[in-house]
Every structure is written in C-alpha cells, then in structure tokens.
Design an enzyme around this catalytic site. Structure first.
Site, PDB file in Angstrom:
ATOM      1  N   SER A 109       0.815  -1.210   0.000  1.00 22.73           N
ATOM      2  CA  SER A 109       0.000   0.000   0.000  1.00 22.73           C
ATOM      3  C   SER A 109       0.847   1.258   0.000  1.00 22.73           C
ATOM      4  O   SER A 109       1.993   1.264   0.494  1.00 22.73           O
ATOM      5  CB  SER A 109      -0.898   0.004   1.244  1.00 22.73           C
ATOM      6  OG  SER A 109      -1.539   1.249   1.413  1.00 22.73           O
ATOM      7  N   TYR A 136      -2.266  -0.084  10.000  1.00 18.56           N
ATOM      8  CA  TYR A 136      -2.420  -0.776   8.712  1.00 18.56           C
ATOM      9  C   TYR A 136      -1.136  -0.652   7.889  1.00 18.56           C
ATOM     10  O   TYR A 136      -0.614  -1.645   7.361  1.00 18.56           O
ATOM     11  CB  TYR A 136      -3.603  -0.171   7.965  1.00 18.56           C
ATOM     12  CG  TYR A 136      -3.656  -0.506   6.493  1.00 18.56           C
ATOM     13  CD1 TYR A 136      -4.032  -1.771   6.056  1.00 18.56           C
ATOM     14  CD2 TYR A 136      -3.339   0.456   5.537  1.00 18.56           C
ATOM     15  CE1 TYR A 136      -4.090  -2.073   4.708  1.00 18.56           C
ATOM     16  CE2 TYR A 136      -3.396   0.166   4.184  1.00 18.56           C
ATOM     17  CZ  TYR A 136      -3.764  -1.097   3.772  1.00 18.56           C
ATOM     18  OH  TYR A 136      -3.808  -1.388   2.435  1.00 18.56           O
ATOM     19  N   LYS A 140       1.755  -3.502   6.473  1.00 16.21           N
ATOM     20  CA  LYS A 140       2.192  -3.639   5.087  1.00 16.21           C
ATOM     21  C   LYS A 140       3.716  -3.587   4.987  1.00 16.21           C
ATOM     22  O   LYS A 140       4.313  -4.282   4.159  1.00 16.21           O
ATOM     23  CB  LYS A 140       1.541  -2.565   4.221  1.00 16.21           C
ATOM     24  CG  LYS A 140       0.050  -2.778   4.019  1.00 16.21           C
ATOM     25  CD  LYS A 140      -0.246  -4.130   3.374  1.00 16.21           C
ATOM     26  CE  LYS A 140      -1.712  -4.365   3.127  1.00 16.21           C
ATOM     27  NZ  LYS A 140      -1.988  -5.663   2.475  1.00 16.21           N
TER      28      LYS A 140
END
Length: 259
Positions: A109, A136, A140
């Site tokens: 991402s 998040y 990643k």
C-alpha cells in the site's frame, strides 16, 4: 501450460476485478468469505488465513499467489490487522514456500510511506525508508519485509505492489491527494499481469499508480523492471477546464482518515 493463480481476497474490490479479467488466460482459484458473483457462488474457496492448514490446502498446483486478503483500511485497529495482515500474511508465504509456489504478488500500500504524504515530502519512491501512517501501514511494511526474508532465505519470488487509490470513478472524491494516487481498474489489471508474468525478478517494491499528471510516487522501477505502462489519468474524467494544482494541493489535516 496455463498458470494456476490463487487470488486471496477475491471478493474485495481489486479481487473482483482480477478474478473476472484474468479468467480467460489463467486457471484462477478464488479465495474469500462471502461470494459476490455467480461464479464465486460455485467456486469460491473459503479459508481462515490465521489457520495455517486451511491456507496450505489452497496452494496445491498453484504457480502464483496474488495476495489481496486482509484488513484494508488505515483506520483499522490493532485487533483488525493482527490476524489478517500479520499472521495471515505469514501463513500465505509459508504455505507458498512449502507448496513450491513460484511467486507471491503481495498487495502492499501507499500507506507504507504515508507520513511523507502527511508532511508533503515528495517525491517518494521504493528506495525511501518506510514511514507508515497507521497500524495498517505498519503491517504492510511487515509484509514487504517478510517477503524479503522468504526470498532471501527460501528463494520464493515476492513482488510487492504499493497500490494507490483504486476506484472505478476518480471523481467520487475531491481530495487531490487521492486523485493523484488513483489507480484505475484497467491499470490495476495491467500492473498485476506484469507482476505475474515478468521473468528474472526475485524480489521488488513497486508503486502501482496510474499515469496521473500530479503523481508524486515514483513508478520508474515498475515500468523498467515489470514492463508496466499505465494508460489512464484521473484528469480524463473531470470537466474540461479543471486544473491540476501545481506542486500538488495541501494534504488534508486528518490524513490518512478517509483514505
């Protein structure tokens, strides 16, 4: 021979696009929770990504794993991302290694470098040090680093695509930063096909963004190493006369909320 492609998270937005568009050229195995199409009603494979044995059962005969499954919001809590993005990603990579899978294409991402976006420190690219903007984003970074380990230690090819903002219509937001990192569905198909097919690339980090005139994320390596040629621009979808902000508009104060 036709490559067998396992798509985890095939019921999500990108998963639906790839499951539909890759079927003519590959033997596609779809994994997910809730079927979204008639084909998925018949064919969807269910597996809890935190259960290694269930994940391993998906891998037989698979050439390439396109790993999309997991919590996908920068507003996810630690409980949201721990199982899906940390344990689940480890299980996918370990199962792929054990099954002799050739390659894992990992959906990373833009949020792994999101603090550069928050601080408007552009341009950025795959050689910049990670600065995730959320838990998040942290997971990643973990997935990219774990992929590096599985390549170096076990020879598994792992290509990490740092995906921008995917939407069929870039005008559904007026946030310039999101439009600048827009990845069209057509370009998403193109970049994933490149990652599946490219030869002689063992590991890499690659930005996946469309050909937007205000793009601040470097896709040079994606083009040179993977052969990606983006063809879409968000500016093709707005009324004539709408101007691109020179140097890019200011980042929203609450970034990455809503992204």
């Amino acid at each position: 021979m036709t490559r067998r492609i396992l798509i985890t998270g095939a019921t999500g937005g990108i998963g639906l696009v790839l499951s539909d568009r890759l079927r003519d050229d590959y033997d596609v195995v779809m994994h997910g929770r809730t079927p979204r199409t008639p084909e998925q009603e018949r064919e969807l494979r269910e597996a809890d990504l935190t259960d290694y044995d269930e994940v391993r059962a998906l891998m037989d005969g698979v050439d390439t794993v396109v790993h999309l499954a997991g919590a996908a919001s920068p507003e996810s809590t630690w409980d949201d991302v721990l199982g899906a993005n940390v344990v689940g990603t480890r299980n996918v990579l370990e199962a792929a290694r054990d099954a002799g899978v050739r390659r894992v294409v990992y959906a990373s991402s833009n949020h792994v470098l999101g603090m550069y976006d928050r601080d408007e420190q552009w341009p950025v690219g795959p050689t910049d040090l990670p600065r995730p903007d959320s838990l998040y984003g942290v997971t990643k970074v973990f997935g990219e680093t774990l992929g590096r380990y599985y390549h170096d230690a076990h020879g598994l090819s792992v290509l990490c695509l740092r995906i921008g903002w995917v939407s069929p219509d870039p005008t559904e937001t007026d946030v310039e930063l999101l439009r600048a990192m827009w990845l069209s569905e057509d370009d998403a198909e193109r970049v994933f096909r490149c990652a599946i097919e490219v030869e002689d690339v063992g590991y890499g980090l690659y930005y996946a963004i469309s050909d937007n005139p205000d793009r601040r994320w470097d896709v040079t390596s994606t083009m040179l190493e993977l052969g990606y040629r983006p063809q879409d621009r968000w500016t093709d979808h707005v009324p004539e006369g709408e101007q691109v902000v020179a140097g890019g508009a200011s980042t929203p104060d609450d970034w990455p909320k809503g992204s």
